[in-house]
Scaffold this motif. Structure first.
Motif, short mmCIF file in Angstrom:
data_model
loop_
_atom_site.label_atom_id
_atom_site.label_comp_id
_atom_site.label_asym_id
_atom_site.label_seq_id
_atom_site.Cartn_x
_atom_site.Cartn_y
_atom_site.Cartn_z
N SER A 77 -1.80 12.86 -1.88
CA SER A 77 -2.24 12.31 -3.16
C SER A 77 -3.56 12.92 -3.60
O SER A 77 -3.74 13.27 -4.77
CB SER A 77 -2.36 10.78 -3.05
OG SER A 77 -2.79 10.22 -4.28
N SER A 78 -4.48 13.08 -2.65
CA SER A 78 -5.78 13.70 -2.96
C SER A 78 -5.60 15.15 -3.38
O SER A 78 -6.24 15.63 -4.33
CB SER A 78 -6.71 13.61 -1.75
OG SER A 78 -7.00 12.28 -1.44
N GLU A 130 0.84 -1.20 0.00
CA GLU A 130 0.00 0.00 0.00
C GLU A 130 0.88 1.25 0.00
O GLU A 130 0.63 2.20 -0.75
CB GLU A 130 -0.91 0.01 1.23
CG GLU A 130 -1.85 1.20 1.28
CD GLU A 130 -2.72 1.22 2.52
OE1 GLU A 130 -3.72 1.96 2.54
OE2 GLU A 130 -2.39 0.50 3.49
N LYS A 147 -1.32 9.88 1.75
CA LYS A 147 -2.63 9.68 1.12
C LYS A 147 -3.36 11.02 0.94
O LYS A 147 -3.98 11.27 -0.10
CB LYS A 147 -3.48 8.72 1.96
CG LYS A 147 -3.02 7.28 1.93
CD LYS A 147 -3.91 6.40 2.80
CE LYS A 147 -3.49 4.95 2.75
NZ LYS A 147 -4.33 4.09 3.62
N VAL A 155 1.07 4.13 -2.98
CA VAL A 155 0.80 5.55 -2.72
C VAL A 155 1.98 6.41 -3.17
O VAL A 155 1.79 7.44 -3.83
CB VAL A 155 0.51 5.78 -1.22
CG1 VAL A 155 0.45 7.28 -0.91
CG2 VAL A 155 -0.81 5.13 -0.82
#
Length: 267
Positions: free
Chosen positions: A251-252, A204, A248, A208
């Motif tokens: 990333s958004s 994971e 994370k 990412v």
């Protein structure tokens, strides 16, 4: 030796090995996508050399005109697994396939050989499409753990060296090594959940990181150089802290920036 064209004889087996490797590797990818974990670690395959076919035919008293049925492992597929439980899962998946027929199975894990050899064997009949039409060929699928494979590879090399007549001392040491390999598999199975959790976390994190860095490159493509540079600095900071949650979120944020860049480019 008969006067057959050996290249032509072995060609359907070559085809069977290549097709089975592709199908089983595809199965691995699909299981990984569906379950985040695949019981298949990797897949290899080989076709016996002519000399090996002839040697085995001599050892088993198989007439030259019965090689296709008398020698079942001219085409060989090997599937590696991390855990012993995975072996039985993979065997179950192979049994349900419609693109091959199961002939029989040999469980050398529950009923291991005197030498210490452990593996799960499945003899299958696989149809290949040739220039002359469909031809069914036999293939052997071996399913084993990495530890089992390491031991079996060493044993095979030693048997080749000693012409199947291992000295007693070497044979005893091999048996002890086989037991050690089995103990390793047992220990790994006992902490299976911890190992899998660690592997999923690692994957994971890797995904990412790859996505963030790829998206930053996309911003450069849209000439958002200042934004890309700022995101790169933020990434470096989060990477140093090993902050997966922050990565994370980043990333958004980058995805939103790319969306704005696309809209700006269309207007």
């Amino acid at each position: 030796m008969d006067g057959r064209d050996w290249n032509l004889f072995l060609q359907p087996y070559e085809q069977a090995v290549e097709e089975l490797k592709v199908k089983l590797k595809t199965l691995r990818v699909e299981l990984k996508m569906r379950e985040a974990y695949a019981p298949i670690e990797f897949v290899t395959g080989r076709v016996k050399k002519v000399s090996s076919v002839l040697e085995k035919a001599k050892r088993l008293n198989v007439p030259p005109d019965q090689l296709e049925t008398g020698i079942e492992d001219i085409a060989g597929i090997r599937i590696m697994c991390q855990f012993v439980d995975d072996i039985h899962r993979v065997a179950g998946l192979i049994r349900t396939r419609k693109d091959l027929s199961l002939v029989y199975e040999k469980d050398y894990i529950t009923n291991y050989k005197d030498s210490g050899y452990r593996s799960y064997h499945m003899i299958v009949e696989y149809p290949v499409q040739t220039a002359l039409g469909q031809k069914n060929v036999l293939a052997e699928i071996q399913i084993r753990t990495l530890a089992m494979n390491f031991w079996a590879t060493i044993e095979h090399s030693l048997n080749y060296k000693y012409k199947e007549s291992l000295p007693d001392e070497v044979r005893e040491r091999l048996k002890k090594a086989a037991e050690a390999a089995f103990q390793l598999d047992t220990e790994m199975s006992s902490i299976r959940h911890e190992i899998l959790d660690a592997q999923v976390d690692f994957e994971e994190r890797s995904n990412v990181v790859s996505k963030v860095l790829g998206d930053i490159q996309d911003l450069y493509f849209y000439h958002r150089i200042r934004e890309a540079a700022q995101f790169q600095l933020k990434f470096n900071e989060l990477w140093e802290k090993e902050d997966l949650f922050g990565l994370k979120q980043l990333s958004s944020e980058i995805q939103n920036a790319i969306h704005r860049a696309k809209k700006s480019g269309q207007s």
